[in-house]
Design a protein around this motif. Sequence first.
Motif, mmCIF file in Angstrom:
data_model
loop_
_atom_site.group_PDB
_atom_site.id
_atom_site.type_symbol
_atom_site.label_atom_id
_atom_site.label_comp_id
_atom_site.label_asym_id
_atom_site.label_seq_id
_atom_site.Cartn_x
_atom_site.Cartn_y
_atom_site.Cartn_z
ATOM 1 N N ASP A 190 1.015 -1.049 -0.244
ATOM 2 C CA ASP A 190 0.253 -0.193 -0.096
ATOM 3 C C ASP A 190 0.675 1.029 -0.178
ATOM 4 O O ASP A 190 1.967 1.138 -0.194
ATOM 5 C CB ASP A 190 -1.508 0.033 1.195
ATOM 6 N N LEU A 191 0.176 2.258 -0.238
ATOM 7 C CA LEU A 191 1.046 3.780 -0.414
ATOM 8 C C LEU A 191 1.912 3.824 0.764
ATOM 9 O O LEU A 191 3.126 4.280 1.517
ATOM 10 C CB LEU A 191 -0.041 5.147 -0.414
ATOM 11 N N ASP A 192 1.553 3.495 2.021
ATOM 12 C CA ASP A 192 2.536 4.119 3.514
ATOM 13 C C ASP A 192 3.353 2.915 3.529
ATOM 14 O O ASP A 192 4.424 3.287 4.017
ATOM 15 C CB ASP A 192 1.544 2.939 4.848
ATOM 16 N N CYS A 200 9.203 9.332 3.051
ATOM 17 C CA CYS A 200 9.147 10.427 3.138
ATOM 18 C C CYS A 200 7.793 10.454 3.581
ATOM 19 O O CYS A 200 6.997 9.118 3.387
ATOM 20 C CB CYS A 200 8.735 11.087 1.722
ATOM 21 N N ASP A 201 6.364 10.774 2.842
ATOM 22 C CA ASP A 201 4.605 10.736 3.576
ATOM 23 C C ASP A 201 4.419 11.009 2.589
ATOM 24 O O ASP A 201 4.873 10.911 1.025
ATOM 25 C CB ASP A 201 4.686 11.894 4.204
ATOM 26 N N ARG A 202 3.046 10.018 2.084
ATOM 27 C CA ARG A 202 2.424 9.303 1.178
ATOM 28 C C ARG A 202 1.834 10.131 0.009
ATOM 29 O O ARG A 202 2.148 10.652 -1.285
ATOM 30 C CB ARG A 202 0.739 8.068 1.412
ATOM 31 N N PHE A 203 1.584 11.585 0.386
ATOM 32 C CA PHE A 203 1.278 12.572 -0.101
ATOM 33 C C PHE A 203 2.363 13.486 -0.531
ATOM 34 O O PHE A 203 1.596 13.369 -1.974
ATOM 35 C CB PHE A 203 0.080 13.594 0.750
ATOM 36 N N ARG A 204 3.157 14.045 -0.141
ATOM 37 C CA ARG A 204 3.538 14.278 -1.194
ATOM 38 C C ARG A 204 4.750 12.832 -2.460
ATOM 39 O O ARG A 204 5.194 13.749 -3.248
ATOM 40 C CB ARG A 204 5.081 14.349 -0.229
#
Length: 278
Positions: A190-192, A200-204
């Motif tokens: 998954d994105l995590d 880094c965080d998944r949104f960035r």
Amino acid sequence: MPGDNWIDLLQDADTGIETLRAHFKGHAYDPHWHDSYLIGFTETGVQQFRCRQQRNVSTPGKVFFLEPGDIHDGDAPTEGGFTYRMLYIDPQWLDRELGALFEDVPSGFQLSVPQILFDDSRLAAGIDAAFQAVHGRDLRIVRQAALDELLGGLTRRLQWRKRIDDNPRLPMVALRARDYLHANLMRDIDLDDLARAAGCDRFRLSRAFKEAFGLPPHAYLIQLRLARARQLLGRGLAPAQVAADLGFADQSHLGRWFRRAYGVTPAYYRTRCSKLPD
């Protein structure tokens, strides 16, 4: 294949080259890439596709030439649709053949295609001759002669680019995420998971990844699996087995994505491109 859209696809057993002739009306296929060079020309109608962040419009006689990894889609902007013929050329085969034909092939370089759409009637004729010889399963010596002639024409449109592992302009988080996807393409990640691997965080990460590679991470992963599916189907594996091996929910799930990208079902591709009996 029946209906307004049809595809005629074969694979040459000697070279691995796939030959395709197809007709589409309306939407043809979703954004995707191939691990082969794509060289072909539009026969009839208007063929429209986005590639390298620009819209390309091909009309009868125009040649298109894409590198492995070039993300592209396809649609017909006019009512009658379009017909085209094309060859999928394996990069290793192309490197090997050019090395045999030419003495001045540089080491440490790879082939690149600087222009993806252009007018070249001589090259279009060479593509047509190679297509007819390979797709028509002509005598081996005839196929080889036609392909050698095509290679001579392609060299006018190819350039040598120094082989580098990574583009230094791409953000490191996107490169780490890409490498993680390649190493884990069969896992249900998954994105995590991806964000932790990239640091880094998944949104960035999602923003950086799409800017770097033209697709969000989930779409890139699906393309990786579809490219591997083509390889496995070409070896004769059954679609159900391929779906299970690559982490698709079932054969139907693989089939939906495969057809959206390539316009044919996995079963059709296996029948036309496998060296094994169905």
